[in-house]
Structure formats: C-alpha cells, structure tokens
Design a protein around this motif. Structure first.
Motif, PDB file in Angstrom:
ATOM      1  N   GLY A 110       0.806  -1.219   0.000  1.00 40.96           N
ATOM      2  CA  GLY A 110       0.000   0.000   0.000  1.00 40.96           C
ATOM      3  C   GLY A 110       0.833   1.259   0.000  1.00 40.96           C
ATOM      4  N   GLU A 111       0.160   2.407   0.141  1.00 41.57           N
ATOM      5  CA  GLU A 111       0.817   3.708   0.109  1.00 41.57           C
ATOM      6  C   GLU A 111       0.797   4.418   1.452  1.00 41.57           C
ATOM      7  N   ASP A 112       0.305   3.734   2.513  1.00 43.10           N
ATOM      8  CA  ASP A 112       0.111   4.425   3.781  1.00 43.10           C
ATOM      9  C   ASP A 112       1.212   4.141   4.799  1.00 43.10           C
ATOM     10  N   ALA A 113       2.348   3.588   4.378  1.00 41.21           N
ATOM     11  CA  ALA A 113       3.446   3.285   5.306  1.00 41.21           C
ATOM     12  C   ALA A 113       4.115   4.573   5.779  1.00 41.21           C
ATOM     13  N   THR A 114       4.609   4.533   7.029  1.00 42.27           N
ATOM     14  CA  THR A 114       5.297   5.688   7.621  1.00 42.27           C
ATOM     15  C   THR A 114       6.667   5.257   8.115  1.00 42.27           C
TER      16      THR A 114
ATOM     17  N   SER B 195       6.317   9.981   5.374  1.00 41.20           N
ATOM     18  CA  SER B 195       5.483   8.965   4.743  1.00 41.20           C
ATOM     19  C   SER B 195       6.262   8.339   3.595  1.00 41.20           C
TER      20      SER B 195
ATOM     21  N   GLY C  80       2.910   0.030   8.811  1.00 39.31           N
ATOM     22  CA  GLY C  80       2.156  -0.135   7.578  1.00 39.31           C
ATOM     23  C   GLY C  80       2.927  -0.833   6.487  1.00 39.31           C
TER      24      GLY C  80
ATOM     25  N   ALA D   8       5.061   7.416   0.803  1.00 41.97           N
ATOM     26  CA  ALA D   8       4.627   8.071  -0.430  1.00 41.97           C
ATOM     27  C   ALA D   8       5.409   9.352  -0.681  1.00 41.97           C
ATOM     28  N   HIS D   9       5.770  10.034   0.405  1.00 41.74           N
ATOM     29  CA  HIS D   9       6.522  11.285   0.304  1.00 41.74           C
ATOM     30  C   HIS D   9       7.897  11.046  -0.314  1.00 41.74           C
TER      31      HIS D   9
END
Length: 426
Positions: free
Chosen positions: A63-67, A119, A217, A121-122
């Motif tokens: 997914g894209e919600d990993a931190t 994040s 995540g 995604a960042h």
C-alpha cells in the motif's frame, strides 16, 4: 517510543559505544591514543576516511500508507583540556595535580540524535533532504587549590557539526510490492586543513554513526536471508560503510539497524552482561576479571581518564559472586547432532583396523603449522576415540602413551587430534 524501537535502541547503544575506551581504560594506554574506529564520518575534505555512508534496504509495502521513523545517532567528540594558570594566562597541560587530586586532558563524547518522520509516499515521490545542525559550545570549570585559590581550569568544548540526511525510495516491478529505500548520511562540515591531526578532525566528525529505521504499515525484508522472490532485489542493494540488519525479537520486521559493525539479523544484548565494557568482541568475564587485577595506581588513572571508565571499575568491584558466575557461560539452546560417535567407530590405516584402544605412531603431516608438532613425530599414542566431523571426515583423538598427565587429559576430554594419514599402526 514503540517497544520494538526501544529494544533496537539497546543494541544500538552497544554499537554507539563500541571502541569508545578500551581496556585497561587508561589514557596512557597506546590503544586509547587512537580512538574511535567504527562509523567515523569525517569532514569531506579530510583524507583517508569516509565522509558519508549509504544504506539501501527493502520494504514489503503493497500500500501507500506506510510511515518511516528515521533516527540518525552518533557521538559528538567533546574536547576536555586542562589548563594551568600562569601569570600571563592559562596554558594547556596533559595533567594537573592540585591538592592531591589529578586532572587529565582527555576527549569525551556526547550522544546526539536527529529524528525525522516521513510517509513512504513522500519519499517515493522524490528525494528528501534533512539538514542536521549541531551548534558548538564551550564550558569552563575552575580548579581551586587547598586554600581556595584558583590554580587552573578545565575547558570542555564541542565544535559545531553539519550533516545531511538524503532519503529516497523506488518501487520495484513485480507482484510483491517491493520498495528499495535509500538513505545517505553525509558530513558536510567545511574543512580545509588536510594535514591536521586526526584528533582535530574527529571533533568535526560523526563518530559511531548509525541509523535506526522503523516502519509502520509495511515490513522490512532481510538482506541476509531474503525470501526466494526477493533474492535478486536484495543482491542489488548497495551499502557503503554500513550494514543493515533486522532488530528486535526474532520474526519482527518493523525495525532495521544500519550499523558500522557487521551483525546478524536480530542481534541482542546477552542478559548476563552487567553493563557495557566498550571493547570490540568483548568477553564480559575476561574483561571484568582483568579489570579487577589492575593495580591501585592503574585504577586511579582510569578513574580520572573518563567517568565511564570509573563506572566500569566500580561495577567490577561490586559485582556479586552469583552475577560473576553467570558471566562464565550460558547455553542458549541444545541441538541433537545428526550422528554421534561410539566405541565401534573405526578407521583403516595401512590395512589395519584402528579403533578406541589402538596404539599408533604419530607422523604429523605437512598441513600442520604449529612448531610443537615436530616434537610429537615418532611418539606412540593411544587412540581414545574416532570422531566424525560435519563433513564426514574421521579424526583420531589420542593421548601420548608416555605422558604422565594422560589420565587427567582423558578425564577432561582434552585430546590431541590427528587425521588417519598422520598416524601408522604401532
């Protein structure tokens, strides 16, 4: 702080102080005059040592919600200089004795940590740069004589440090959601004195620098033992001046320690260890016992060398017998060998069956490098057992027939070992 990150920090602390001060913990010891060998990132224009490190590791992140929880940790060298007061001012000296107390010039270190939360995604969208700025400071401590008169001072000083963290990530093709995370650490201090002593450069260096990288995540993939589907990607990861491993309880994949010291996945501090001894590949029992044998004068010098050395001395002196006994060794787990030896094990030499109880003449071969072996040539020995190693090769355990200590060696299982082609039937 999460529990996994706290467990990882205990291992990271051992890395942080690895080689900080070596036995016998005295400033006069030659090996303590060339300190801090692990994870040193010097200013970029200083020759001979790296100014940066590169960590690349793999994340399983569909997914894209990993931190990401990123922590750069290092030691900041703190110069401690003793100065004697003279009519024309203060002058640095290696040692000053006032009122029966010694004051010693010797560098210390302060723990530093830079943190960032990003994040995933960042960082997959583009490289992010985080500047690390640690200001310098200077502290004076007056040294007073027996009558209260000022005789000198101690000057403790941090030089300013400048560094950068550069974080990027890319998604790899395939169905497993693999992401390659890349973190660069760079000392960016301005430095022009290429011929300066290393001690000066160390004061503008990141010492024992390492990274703790946590993730939520998503999950890290071991680079030492990756699953088959990630082996090719693991081989392509490039790490410079650092070594990333999984930390925490076996099976956990949420924290990585990128260490300047080679480790296995899931390293842990031995529960028997009473405290850090700073020595690489340290053996707690040996170093504790040797610390206890220091003379009073040696202990006196160690105490004034560094507060952490004084702590080691006090801990060793106060260690209860039951805790010292625990340092002697521990069995973590037992495994049943695939095959055990027995008295029926034999080997044939020159057509003669050799087994336990056989007499042989020793003929040490050319493979041996120990000069002591020449004194065994031609001696008669008694075969105590025939052993089979993990490669299926047989070895003869023997005692010398004319050795008055053979009974004791037999009782303790302390044998000489020879290959079948290094003996002949007697």
């Amino acid at each position: 702080m999460t529990a996994p990150m706290e467990a990882a920090r205990r291992v990271a602390d051992a890395v942080l102080y690895e080689g900080y001060l070596l036995y016998p913990y005295r400033a006069s010891a030659a090996k303590n005059r060339m300190r801090w060998q692990f994870g040193v990132l010097v200013p970029p224009n200083y020759p001979g040592e790296p100014s940066g490190s590169v960590t690349e590791c793999l994340l399983e992140a569909p997914g894209e919600d990993a931190t990401l929880d990123l922590r750069l940790r290092f030691l900041h060298v703190r110069g401690r200089t003793v100065e004697r007061e003279e009519d024309d001012g203060y002058w640095p000296v290696p040692k000053l004795t006032v009122g029966g107390r010694d004051y010693l010039s010797f560098d210390e270190a302060t723990e530093r940590e830079a943190r960032a939360t990003l994040s995933l995604a960042h960082v997959t969208a583009g490289r992010r740069t985080i500047e690390v700025r640690v200001p310098g400071d200077r502290v004076f401590e007056n040294i007073a004589g027996p009558g209260g008169e000022r005789t000198g001072r101690i000057v403790c000083e941090h030089q300013p440090l400048d560094a950068e963290l550069r974080i990027s990530a890319e998604r790899l093709p395939g169905p497993y959601g693999l992401v390659r995370l890349r973190i660069e650490v760079e000392n960016t201090a301005h430095w022009e004195r290429a011929d300066a002593p290393r001690e000066e450069a160390l004061r503008r260096s990141l010492v024992a620098a390492h990274l703790l990288i946590g993730v939520s995540g998503a999950a890290f993939v071991s680079l030492l033992d990756p699953p088959m589907w990630a082996e090719a990607a693991a081989r392509q990861c490039r790490n410079e001046n650092t070594w990333p491993v999984l930390v925490g309880e076996a099976g956990r994949r949420d924290v990585v320690l990128s260490s300047p010291i080679i480790l296995y996945d899931h390293p842990a501090i031995a529960p028997e260890s009473p405290g850090d001894l700073f020595d690489s590949t340290e053996i707690d029992e040996l170093l504790t016992l040797r610390t206890l044998t220091l003379t009073e004068e040696e202990k006196r010098e160690a105490r004034i060398t560094d507060p952490r050395a004084a702590e080691i001395l006090e801990r060793a002196a106060d260690l209860p017998p039951e805790l010292l006994e625990r340092l002697h060794g521990a069995i973590r787990h037992l495994e049943v060998p695939a095959r055990t030896t027995s008295e029926d094990d034999t080997v044939t030499v020159a057509g003669v069956r050799i087994a336990k109880g056989s007499r042989v003449r020793l003929r040490p071969g050319h493979r041996r490098a120990d000069a002591h072996d020449m004194f065994l040539a031609g001696r008669i020995a008694l075969v105590e057992a025939v052993f089979l190693d993990v490669d299926g090769v047989r070895h003869l355990a023997v005692t010398l027939e004319d050795d008055p200590g053979s009974d004791l060696q037999r009782e303790q299982g302390r044998f000489l070992y020879f290959a079948p082609d290094e003996v002949e039937p007697a």
